[in-house]
Design an enzyme around this catalytic site. Structure first.
Site, PDB file in Angstrom:
ATOM      1  NE  ARG A 181     -35.996 107.416 123.191  1.00  7.34           N
ATOM      2  CZ  ARG A 181     -34.686 107.259 123.395  1.00  7.34           C
ATOM      3  NH1 ARG A 181     -33.829 107.686 122.504  1.00  7.34           N
ATOM      4  NH2 ARG A 181     -34.228 106.633 124.468  1.00  7.34           N
ATOM      5  NE  ARG A 239     -35.440  99.005 132.937  1.00  4.00           N
ATOM      6  CZ  ARG A 239     -36.185  98.879 131.823  1.00  4.00           C
ATOM      7  NH1 ARG A 239     -37.486  99.054 131.867  1.00  4.00           N
ATOM      8  NH2 ARG A 239     -35.630  98.552 130.676  1.00  4.00           N
ATOM      9  CD  GLU A 266     -39.709  94.327 136.425  1.00  3.41           C
ATOM     10  OE1 GLU A 266     -39.303  93.818 135.367  1.00  3.41           O
ATOM     11  OE2 GLU A 266     -40.168  95.473 136.491  1.00  3.41           O
ATOM     12  CG  HIS A 278     -41.498  95.025 132.668  1.00  2.00           C
ATOM     13  ND1 HIS A 278     -40.267  95.202 133.234  1.00  2.00           N
ATOM     14  CD2 HIS A 278     -41.473  95.768 131.532  1.00  2.00           C
ATOM     15  CE1 HIS A 278     -39.532  96.016 132.481  1.00  2.00           C
ATOM     16  NE2 HIS A 278     -40.251  96.372 131.425  1.00  2.00           N
TER      17      HIS A 278
HETATM   18  P1  NAP Z   1     -35.356 108.911 127.027  1.00  4.78           P
HETATM   19  O1  NAP Z   1     -35.919 109.439 125.756  1.00  4.78           O
HETATM   20  O2  NAP Z   1     -33.884 108.781 127.146  1.00  4.78           O
HETATM   21  O3  NAP Z   1     -35.926 109.817 128.215  1.00  4.78           O
HETATM   22  C1  NAP Z   1     -35.448 109.731 129.518  1.00  4.78           C
HETATM   23  C2  NAP Z   1     -35.932 110.942 130.294  1.00  4.78           C
HETATM   24  O4  NAP Z   1     -35.487 110.815 131.631  1.00  4.78           O
HETATM   25  C3  NAP Z   1     -35.408 112.255 129.747  1.00  4.78           C
HETATM   26  O5  NAP Z   1     -36.414 113.210 129.760  1.00  4.78           O
HETATM   27  C4  NAP Z   1     -34.309 112.630 130.740  1.00  4.78           C
HETATM   28  O6  NAP Z   1     -34.225 114.045 130.773  1.00  4.78           O
HETATM   29  C5  NAP Z   1     -34.866 112.044 132.038  1.00  4.78           C
HETATM   30  N1  NAP Z   1     -33.848 111.724 133.022  1.00  4.78           N
HETATM   31  C6  NAP Z   1     -32.779 110.908 132.909  1.00  4.78           C
HETATM   32  N2  NAP Z   1     -32.084 110.857 134.040  1.00  4.78           N
HETATM   33  C7  NAP Z   1     -32.713 111.686 134.907  1.00  4.78           C
HETATM   34  C8  NAP Z   1     -32.458 112.076 136.250  1.00  4.78           C
HETATM   35  N3  NAP Z   1     -31.420 111.599 136.946  1.00  4.78           N
HETATM   36  N4  NAP Z   1     -33.320 112.948 136.827  1.00  4.78           N
HETATM   37  C9  NAP Z   1     -34.384 113.445 136.142  1.00  4.78           C
HETATM   38  N5  NAP Z   1     -34.669 113.103 134.873  1.00  4.78           N
HETATM   39  C10 NAP Z   1     -33.842 112.238 134.258  1.00  4.78           C
HETATM   40  O7  NAP Z   1     -35.932 107.473 127.339  1.00  4.78           O
HETATM   41  P2  NAP Z   1     -37.350 106.850 126.936  1.00  4.78           P
HETATM   42  O8  NAP Z   1     -37.252 106.222 125.596  1.00  4.78           O
HETATM   43  O9  NAP Z   1     -38.410 107.855 127.189  1.00  4.78           O
HETATM   44  O10 NAP Z   1     -37.435 105.649 128.022  1.00  4.78           O
HETATM   45  C11 NAP Z   1     -37.323 105.943 129.392  1.00  4.78           C
HETATM   46  C12 NAP Z   1     -37.170 104.667 130.198  1.00  4.78           C
HETATM   47  O11 NAP Z   1     -38.420 104.004 130.294  1.00  4.78           O
HETATM   48  C13 NAP Z   1     -36.244 103.596 129.622  1.00  4.78           C
HETATM   49  O12 NAP Z   1     -34.896 103.866 129.927  1.00  4.78           O
HETATM   50  C14 NAP Z   1     -36.735 102.331 130.277  1.00  4.78           C
HETATM   51  O13 NAP Z   1     -36.039 102.094 131.469  1.00  4.78           O
HETATM   52  C15 NAP Z   1     -38.196 102.639 130.601  1.00  4.78           C
HETATM   53  N6  NAP Z   1     -39.133 101.830 129.789  1.00  4.78           N
HETATM   54  C16 NAP Z   1     -39.970 100.955 130.399  1.00  4.78           C
HETATM   55  C17 NAP Z   1     -40.834 100.199 129.623  1.00  4.78           C
HETATM   56  C18 NAP Z   1     -41.771  99.221 130.244  1.00  4.78           C
HETATM   57  O14 NAP Z   1     -42.023  98.194 129.642  1.00  4.78           O
HETATM   58  N7  NAP Z   1     -42.328  99.514 131.398  1.00  4.78           N
HETATM   59  C19 NAP Z   1     -40.836 100.306 128.245  1.00  4.78           C
HETATM   60  C20 NAP Z   1     -39.980 101.206 127.667  1.00  4.78           C
HETATM   61  C21 NAP Z   1     -39.118 101.982 128.442  1.00  4.78           C
HETATM   62  P3  NAP Z   1     -32.827 114.815 131.030  1.00  4.78           P
HETATM   63  O15 NAP Z   1     -31.820 114.104 130.179  1.00  4.78           O
HETATM   64  O16 NAP Z   1     -33.116 116.203 130.605  1.00  4.78           O
HETATM   65  O17 NAP Z   1     -32.584 114.674 132.477  1.00  4.78           O
HETATM   66  C1  8YV Z   2     -39.447  95.408 127.524  1.00  6.03           C
HETATM   67  C2  8YV Z   2     -38.678  97.693 128.411  1.00  6.03           C
HETATM   68  O1  8YV Z   2     -40.321  94.767 128.371  1.00  6.03           O
HETATM   69  O2  8YV Z   2     -37.956  98.697 126.414  1.00  6.03           O
HETATM   70  C3  8YV Z   2     -37.797  98.586 127.622  1.00  6.03           C
HETATM   71  O3  8YV Z   2     -36.931  99.239 128.240  1.00  6.03           O
HETATM   72  O4  8YV Z   2     -38.618  97.655 129.595  1.00  6.03           O
HETATM   73  C4  8YV Z   2     -39.694  96.869 127.725  1.00  6.03           C
HETATM   74  O5  8YV Z   2     -40.081  97.381 126.504  1.00  6.03           O
HETATM   75  C5  8YV Z   2     -38.106  94.816 127.697  1.00  6.03           C
HETATM   76  O6  8YV Z   2     -37.059  95.587 127.311  1.00  6.03           O
HETATM   77  C6  8YV Z   2     -38.027  93.532 126.901  1.00  6.03           C
HETATM   78  O7  8YV Z   2     -37.989  92.474 127.686  1.00  6.03           O
END
Ligand code: NAP
Ligand code: 8YV
Length: 321
Positions: A155, A233, A262, A280
């Site tokens: 996404r 992450r 973190e 973050h």
């Molecule tokens: P998502 O829609 O589930 O997308 C995850 C992607 O990762 C998919 O394209 C998946 O593709 C790929 N993936 C999963 N495991 C993998 C592996 N072992 N090797 C290669 N590719 C892999 O999730 P999203 O909503 O985009 O969010 C992704 C992540 O971003 C969250 O889980 C969270 O940890 C992080 N995040 C961080 C923040 C922040 O504040 N910094 C905010 C929001 C989210 P395939 O299934 O085809 O492998």
């Molecule tokens: C937030 C995130 O900082 O959605 C996630 O996976 O890492 C961030 O949007 C966190 O989840 C809320 O503290």
């Protein structure tokens, strides 16, 4: 006599809007994060729902015999043992999609800052160095002509790709399997993609398979002109290898929103002028956090009102209550 309100556990700190929305309809029971739940047996037996931002252990699930639903704040739900929840018939929900734009914007901001050193340039001005020393040094890198590899095309990854298109960079991706209908070059291995690109943006979840996958080999494949951005992450990056690569010049620049332990950031990372580091904050705006809060609260409300969760995680697919 009116029927007693359903008891919902609030684990640790929670966005105030979640509490305001749930407070009228539910009996909210607060507990400390990461501690012993400290609930008496009668209260523990009454808990049927929970909201959490962070960790919700298998042991806590086992201590709450009537628990039906855990609504987790954030799209990443690695702090919640969802497989254990599934084995007990407990639904886990997360907050997908409502934060895609915010996180993708942050990835682009980090990329521009890492390539062009805008934060350092602003500090130069603020510190009066433009007056005392003259122009800020030319940044060694540009975004122009780069080949960006997306590690994750879900996404958020897709929204990052959408934003990269107008920058006219080449885009490739690595995921576990090729995504149908995607025209970008697909690389079946992360190392293979790192060898082909000069810029890597990581947006994958924290799973056993993603642990420290951005290691010395991947960083060296990116090369001295290479840029690494991580908005997924911190778990995914071998921080010792990253520090060594920055020290030796094996990698050109880095932009990180997330860290391994973190809020602790390795002291040496702070010393590199070619590292741009955020605490973050990728989803941290008032409107996006409000939307996430509404989704957390509405998952609980819908579950108890209509018997269906709005956004269950894949391990605990939707079922009728
Ligand atoms: P998502 O829609 O589930 O997308 C995850 C992607 O990762 C998919 O394209 C998946 O593709 C790929 N993936 C999963 N495991 C993998 C592996 N072992 N090797 C290669 N590719 C892999 O999730 P999203 O909503 O985009 O969010 C992704 C992540 O971003 C969250 O889980 C969270 O940890 C992080 N995040 C961080 C923040 C922040 O504040 N910094 C905010 C929001 C989210 P395939 O299934 O085809 O492998
Ligand atoms: C937030 C995130 O900082 O959605 C996630 O996976 O890492 C961030 O949007 C966190 O989840 C809320 O503290």
């Amino acid at each position: 006599m009116p029927s007693p309100k359903t008891a919902v556990l609030v684990v640790g700190k929670m966005h105030s809007r979640v509490l305001e929305t749930l407070n009228d309809r539910f009996d909210l029971v607060q507990m400390e994060a990461n501690g012993n739940h400290g609930l008496d047996a009668e209260t523990a037996k009454r808990i049927r729902g929970a909201v959490v931002s962070g960790s919700f252990s298998a042991a806590l699930m086992d201590a709450l015999p009537a628990l039906e639903v855990i609504a987790s704040f954030g799209v990443g739900y690695d702090g919640v043992d969802a497989r254990h929840a599934a084995s007990k018939g407990i639904i886990v929900t997360n907050t997908p999609d409502v934060l895609n734009d915010e996180v993708a914007d942050t990835a682009l901001a980090l990329l521009l800052n890492a390539a062009r050193r805008f934060p350092q340039a602003e500090n130069w001005l603020r510190q009066g160095r433009w007056v005392s020393e003259g122009a800020f040094p030319l940044s060694p890198f540009s975004l122009k002509g780069r080949h960006v590899g997306l590690y994750g095309l879900g996404r958020i990854g897709q929204e990052i790709a959408n934003r990269l298109e107008p920058f006219k960079v080449k885009i490739s991706y690595h995921t576990r399997s090729r995504h149908e209908g995607v025209s970008y070059d697909y690389y079946p291995t992360l190392k293979g993609m790192a060898e082909a690109v000069d810029t890597l943006i990581a947006i994958v979840p924290k799973t056993p398979q993603t642990h420290k996958t951005i290691d010395a080999e991947v960083l060296s494949a990116l090369g001295p002109e290479g840029i690494l951005i991580n908005v997924g992450r911190g778990w995914t990056v071998d921080e010792d290898a990253l520090i060594a690569a920055l020290r030796s010049g094996a990698i050109g620049a880095v932009g990180l929103d997330v860290f391994y332990d973190e809020p602790n950031v390795p002291a040496e990372l702070l010393t590199f002028p070619n590292a741009t580091l955020l605490p973050h904050i990728a989803s941290a705006t008032v409107p996006t956090r409000n939307a996430m809060a509404d989704l957390v609260a509405n998952n609980v409300i819908e579950w108890f009102a209509k018997g269906v969760a709005l956004t269950p995680v894949p391990e605990t697919p939707s079922r009728q209550r």
